[in-house]
Write an enzyme that holds these catalytic residues in place. Structure first.
Site, PDB file in Angstrom:
ATOM      1  N   ASP A  13      11.775   6.952  -5.858  1.00  0.00           N
ATOM      2  CA  ASP A  13      10.728   5.965  -5.539  1.00  0.00           C
ATOM      3  C   ASP A  13      10.628   4.764  -6.479  1.00  0.00           C
ATOM      4  OD1 ASP A  13      10.241   7.912  -3.681  1.00  0.00           O
ATOM      5  OD2 ASP A  13       8.203   8.358  -4.306  1.00  0.00           O
ATOM      6  N   ASP A  51       9.239   6.365  -0.636  1.00  0.00           N
ATOM      7  CA  ASP A  51       8.022   6.576   0.128  1.00  0.00           C
ATOM      8  C   ASP A  51       8.105   5.634   1.327  1.00  0.00           C
ATOM      9  OD1 ASP A  51       6.477   8.545  -1.005  1.00  0.00           O
ATOM     10  OD2 ASP A  51       4.941   7.208  -1.776  1.00  0.00           O
ATOM     11  N   HIS A  53       5.713   5.253   4.387  1.00  0.00           N
ATOM     12  CA  HIS A  53       4.535   5.721   5.089  1.00  0.00           C
ATOM     13  C   HIS A  53       4.210   4.905   6.333  1.00  0.00           C
ATOM     14  CE1 HIS A  53       3.715   8.330   1.774  1.00  0.00           C
ATOM     15  NE2 HIS A  53       3.368   7.372   0.928  1.00  0.00           N
ATOM     16  N   SER A  59      -3.140   9.646   3.307  1.00  0.00           N
ATOM     17  CA  SER A  59      -3.479   9.465   1.891  1.00  0.00           C
ATOM     18  C   SER A  59      -4.128   8.117   1.601  1.00  0.00           C
ATOM     19  CB  SER A  59      -2.227   9.615   1.021  1.00  0.00           C
ATOM     20  OG  SER A  59      -1.367   8.496   1.179  1.00  0.00           O
ATOM     21  N   HIS A  74       0.066   1.846   0.308  1.00  0.00           N
ATOM     22  CA  HIS A  74       1.286   1.558  -0.445  1.00  0.00           C
ATOM     23  C   HIS A  74       2.510   2.001   0.345  1.00  0.00           C
ATOM     24  CE1 HIS A  74       0.433   5.783  -1.387  1.00  0.00           C
ATOM     25  NE2 HIS A  74       1.742   5.915  -1.571  1.00  0.00           N
ATOM     26  N   LYS A  99      10.676   9.627   2.742  1.00  0.00           N
ATOM     27  CA  LYS A  99       9.693  10.713   2.714  1.00  0.00           C
ATOM     28  C   LYS A  99       8.288  10.184   2.975  1.00  0.00           C
ATOM     29  CE  LYS A  99       9.261  10.597  -2.345  1.00  0.00           C
ATOM     30  NZ  LYS A  99       7.822  10.321  -2.451  1.00  0.00           N
ATOM     31  N   GLU A 106       0.518  14.710   3.260  1.00  0.00           N
ATOM     32  CA  GLU A 106       0.905  14.177   1.962  1.00  0.00           C
ATOM     33  C   GLU A 106       2.276  14.751   1.630  1.00  0.00           C
ATOM     34  OE1 GLU A 106       0.597  11.704  -0.138  1.00  0.00           O
ATOM     35  OE2 GLU A 106      -1.407  12.201  -0.851  1.00  0.00           O
ATOM     36  N   CYS A 138       5.553  12.405  -7.689  1.00  0.00           N
ATOM     37  CA  CYS A 138       6.771  12.600  -6.895  1.00  0.00           C
ATOM     38  C   CYS A 138       7.944  13.136  -7.713  1.00  0.00           C
ATOM     39  CB  CYS A 138       7.137  11.299  -6.194  1.00  0.00           C
ATOM     40  SG  CYS A 138       5.867  10.798  -5.000  1.00  0.00           S
TER      41      CYS A 138
END
Length: 196
Positions: A13, A51, A53, A59, A74, A99, A106, A138
């Site tokens: 990340d 990440d 999302h 989250s 984020h 991910k 989460e 993470c």
């Protein structure tokens, strides 16, 4: 793609939103990028995580408490904040793991809801070296899951940064208790020089 090495580097990340100016910036995050860039040539197998999302991720909070299930928006998939930091070196032969793609879950670990364990096993990788952001979330969960999947797991201690000093120290203790071995970039570079 077939990697010839049994050792893999997992870069967790290193994305714009976790660096200076990002919506969830980790203190001093950019300082690890030159370190990571230096050790990348030591590995034939380099796996990067992102990440990634959905905008409706569980989250996200308008009034975040900066802990589990309560973070600022984020790394929304496809956004500038979700891209790798521009100074991060991307190895030619590499794999990217996305991910946190399920809006209802989460997912700190790079193994959560992904095929990372299968990918590593298919390529014959048994030793994983982990670096990136953030130590206390993470990075920690990825390392603990790696141990759970029976990989020999190493943490590159000068190539990680955490959200807070307190939670990062606890994360390091937790990882140490699970047999995750600390190494430095210098250790890797010396080994690479002696045994290329």
């Amino acid at each position: 793609m077939k990697f010839p090495s049994r050792e893999g580097l997992i870069v967790v990340d290193v994305q714009n939103d976790f660096c200076a100016g990002g919506t969830l910036a980790v203190p001093d995050a950019e300082s690890i990028i030159p370190v990571i860039n230096t050790i990348i040539p030591c590995f034939d197998a380099v796996i990067y995580t992102k990440d990634w999302h959905p905008a409706s991720h569980i989250s996200f909070s308008m009034n975040p408490s900066y802990m589990d299930m309560s973070w600022p928006v984020h790394c929304v998939a496809g956004s500038a904040g979700a891209q790798f930091h521009p100074k991060l070196r991307i190895a030619e032969q590499s794999i990217i793991i996305y991910k946190g793609t399920d809006p209802s879950r989460e997912a700190y670990s790079a193994f959560s809801g992904t095929h990372l364990e299968d990918i590593l096993s298919e390529h014959g990788i048994r030793d994983v070296y982990i670096c990136g952001l953030a130590t206390d979330y993470c990075v920690k969960q990825t390392a603990l899951d790696a141990v759970g999947f029976q990989f020999r797991t190493f943490l590159i201690t000068d190539a990680i940064r955490g959200v807070s000093e307190k939670t990062s120290k606890k994360a390091l203790r937790d990882m140490n208790k699970q047999g995750i071995s600390p190494v430095t970039s210098e250790d890797l570079l010396i080994s690479y020089t002696l045994f290329p």
